[in-house]
Design a protein around this motif. Structure first.
Motif, mmCIF file in Angstrom:
data_model
loop_
_atom_site.group_PDB
_atom_site.id
_atom_site.type_symbol
_atom_site.label_atom_id
_atom_site.label_comp_id
_atom_site.label_asym_id
_atom_site.label_seq_id
_atom_site.Cartn_x
_atom_site.Cartn_y
_atom_site.Cartn_z
ATOM 1 N N ALA A 186 -104.076 -7.126 -12.373
ATOM 2 C CA ALA A 186 -102.778 -6.690 -11.576
ATOM 3 C C ALA A 186 -103.039 -6.450 -10.383
ATOM 4 C CB ALA A 186 -102.282 -5.471 -12.455
ATOM 5 N N LEU A 187 -101.964 -6.676 -9.242
ATOM 6 C CA LEU A 187 -102.103 -6.442 -7.916
ATOM 7 C C LEU A 187 -102.590 -4.701 -7.744
ATOM 8 C CD1 LEU A 187 -102.093 -7.455 -5.132
ATOM 9 C CD2 LEU A 187 -99.685 -7.431 -5.217
ATOM 10 N N GLU A 188 -103.558 -4.506 -6.838
ATOM 11 C CA GLU A 188 -103.919 -3.096 -6.885
ATOM 12 C C GLU A 188 -103.715 -2.680 -5.494
ATOM 13 O OE1 GLU A 188 -104.092 -1.040 -9.091
ATOM 14 O OE2 GLU A 188 -104.352 -2.349 -10.843
ATOM 15 N N TYR A 189 -103.424 -1.530 -5.111
ATOM 16 C CA TYR A 189 -103.199 -0.992 -3.764
ATOM 17 C C TYR A 189 -104.396 -0.872 -2.919
ATOM 18 C CZ TYR A 189 -102.009 2.468 -0.138
ATOM 19 O OH TYR A 189 -101.708 3.015 0.952
ATOM 20 N N GLN B 73 -94.845 -1.909 -12.668
ATOM 21 C CA GLN B 73 -95.829 -2.957 -12.152
ATOM 22 C C GLN B 73 -95.130 -4.461 -12.419
ATOM 23 O OE1 GLN B 73 -100.056 -2.249 -11.882
ATOM 24 N NE2 GLN B 73 -99.844 -3.022 -13.977
ATOM 25 N N LEU B 76 -92.511 -5.809 -9.777
ATOM 26 C CA LEU B 76 -93.122 -5.896 -8.224
ATOM 27 C C LEU B 76 -91.985 -7.061 -7.231
ATOM 28 C CD1 LEU B 76 -96.777 -5.729 -8.069
ATOM 29 C CD2 LEU B 76 -95.162 -4.078 -7.157
ATOM 30 N N THR B 212 -96.475 -11.775 -0.137
ATOM 31 C CA THR B 212 -97.300 -11.064 -1.519
ATOM 32 C C THR B 212 -98.546 -12.003 -1.749
ATOM 33 O OG1 THR B 212 -95.182 -10.464 -2.192
ATOM 34 C CG2 THR B 212 -97.080 -10.570 -3.738
ATOM 35 N N ILE B 235 -96.961 -1.913 -2.344
ATOM 36 C CA ILE B 235 -97.414 -1.288 -3.297
ATOM 37 C C ILE B 235 -98.217 0.229 -3.386
ATOM 38 C CG2 ILE B 235 -97.378 -3.358 -4.719
ATOM 39 C CD1 ILE B 235 -100.482 -3.576 -3.993
ATOM 40 N N LYS B 238 -98.483 2.629 -5.994
ATOM 41 C CA LYS B 238 -99.499 2.881 -7.109
ATOM 42 C C LYS B 238 -100.395 4.118 -6.609
ATOM 43 C CE LYS B 238 -99.476 -1.616 -9.282
ATOM 44 N NZ LYS B 238 -100.400 -2.733 -9.578
#
Lengths: 227, 279
Positions: A186-189, B73, B76, B212, B235, B238
């Motif tokens: 998953a795309l993480e911050y 999630q 997005l 992105t 994002i 998160k």
């Protein structure tokens, strides 16, 4: 002369073995007074890659080796094998060879070191070293090497429940180098500057600390305690 | 400005296309919830395989908080598209229908009209996020109940106690509002230049997708560009689920997104002031 010497050595070895067996027997009889218990405790997990807040748990034990840490309404994460093995389950069966390994100081007290080698090649445990206080007949430390779950150490501190051989505090230390989580997809911050690496008890070690506040001993357990 | 805003809101919410977003979100959320209700345990078993190989995990992992996190999630990319659908139409739609000239003959100035339209877009964005919060969070809690929230991120595990989760969602949705307003501001700016709504909508979605991808790619060359892309900061919601919460990084992201909103909004205002509505 040689024959006498050999006979004396054999006799001394036999005496040592008898001493160790007698010591273990005393320790075991103290431990075996507990058929079951439930205990309220605080659970602290100190593992570098786990951010788990300290929380209240209930610990259940039933003879010979049923052991479960439960967090009511919550999630508990514990290393496989390491924490679920209690001293009772180690000593209850008596299915081991005991070797006297002398004495060793531990936290200012001279402890008797006894190595236990399981006789049956069935379980996960390969070797357990117990550090026993001769006077109190309590195990202060146990180092266990397992086949599948690495080596872990249990340090026990006694207080109110010492008569039952139940600790007020148990610290499980285990190797975390074998525990790895693959990087998620998953795309993480990205937090910009990397945060400093979290402090661990020592390199590649993890710790589980259970601080017991209250035991209920030999009063039976709920049916779903180990589900 | 209030009458103008009322008119703009009426225009937005009278268009059937506005409700496409609400229906799309509802369908997506319900599908995910249905999937988790039917076979969530298997999904979790698979997802947590790496963890459960070495650790015993006991307790109710599959709960409303986790399902909501997974939904957020997953969304997005989709939500910016739905925001662009309305924001990109705000000026270009009027130009396309020929009503822009008529609007600007009224006593209200261009700035006032633009402010009303942008505020209406913002209200639409907030409504969409509230709708999402109701369905994804409240709905999931209703179906799956509450419990500790365990998330696997990168190669770490974060566990939040049940009483320590709801404020994180409130903060995350609050931050998402700022992030989605940035997308709305971009679509709004592009809308000023277009005579047809399709152009700004497609352009906005394209920008979000390209940015992105750049934000995701771990290539050293792009690493210098990443901090300046708004998608990198979108994002940051998160971060509220990390331990400890990276407050300073979140504030930086918040500032950058607000900067984008002001910049894009300001550019839209300048462009709209100079827009030739006669040709």
């Amino acid at each position: 002369m040689l024959l006498v010497g050999a006979a004396l050595l054999r006799w001394e070895g036999a005496t040592e073995a008898q001493d160790v067996q007698a010591l273990l027997s005393k320790v075991r009889s103290k431990i075996e007074r507990v058929n079951d218990y439930s205990a309220d405790a605080r659970l602290k997990i100190d593992v570098s890659f786990m951010k788990v807040p300290e929380s209240s748990v209930v610990v259940y034990f039933r003879k010979p080796d049923a052991f479960r840490i439960k967090k009511e309404g919550g999630i508990s994460i514990l290393p496989k094998g390491g924490v679920t093995v209690s001293l009772n389950s180690l000593l209850a069966t008596g299915n081991f060879a005991a070797i006297d390994a002398g004495t060793e100081p531990y936290e200012g007290v001279l402890l008797h070191v006894v190595k236990l080698v399981p006789l049956k090649d069935l379980g996960d445990i390969v070797l357990t070293t117990l550090y026993i206080n001769d006077k109190t007949l309590l195990v202060s430390k146990a180092v266990t090497t397992t086949r599948n779950n690495g080596t872990y150490e249990i340090a026990l501190e006694y207080g109110k429940y010492a008569d039952w051989a139940l600790p007020d505090k148990a610290v499980f230390t285990f190797n975390t180098s074998g525990y790895t989580l693959p990087k998620g997809l998953a795309l993480e911050y990205d937090q910009g500057e990397k945060a400093p690496a979290p402090k661990t008890p020592s390199d590649g070690k993890g710790m589980i600390i259970l601080t017991y506040s209250r035991y209920v001993i030999n009063k039976g357990l709920p049916a779903d305690a180990f589900k | 400005m209030w009458p103008l805003l009322q008119i703009e809101l009426l225009k937005i919410f009278r268009k059937p296309r506005t409700y496409i977003s609400f229906v799309a979100i509802a369908v997506m959320v319900w599908l995910i919830q249905l999937a988790f209700y039917a076979d969530g345990e298997s999904y979790l078993k698979f997802g947590m395989q790496a963890l459960t190989n070495s650790f015993d995990v006991h307790g109710k992992v599959l709960n409303g908080y986790l399902v909501c996190y997974i939904i957020l999630q997953t969304f997005l990319m989709q939500v910016p598209l739905l925001i662009a659908l309305v924001a990109g139409d705000m000026i270009a739609g009027e130009a396309n229908m020929g009503t822009l000239r008529l609007l600007l003959t009224k006593p209200a100035g261009r700035g006032e009209l633009l402010a009303a339209k942008f505020t209406a877009t913002f209200i639409y964005t907030v409504s969409l996020l509230i709708w999402m919060a109701v369905l994804a969070l409240a709905g999931s809690i209703l179906i799956f109940g509450v419990g500790d929230l365990m998330i696997l991120r990168g190669s770490e595990v974060d566990l939040h106690l049940v009483g320590d989760v709801i404020w994180r969602y409130a903060a995350a949705f609050g931050f998402a509002t700022v992030a989605m307003t940035t997308v709305a501001a971009l679509a709004f700016l592009l809308s000023v230049f277009a005579e047809n709504a399709v152009g700004p909508i497609v352009a906005t979605v394209s920008v979000v997708i390209v940015f992105t991808i750049l934000s995701t790619m771990d290539i050293p060359f792009f690493n210098h560009v990443k901090p300046f892309l708004f998608t990198t900061h979108m994002i940051a919601w998160k971060g509220f689920f990390y331990t400890p919460v990276p407050w300073s990084a979140i504030w930086v992201s918040f500032g950058i997104l607000m900067g984008h909103i002001l910049l894009l909004g300001g550019a839209a205002w300048i462009a709209f002031k100079k827009k030739d509505i006669l040709c």
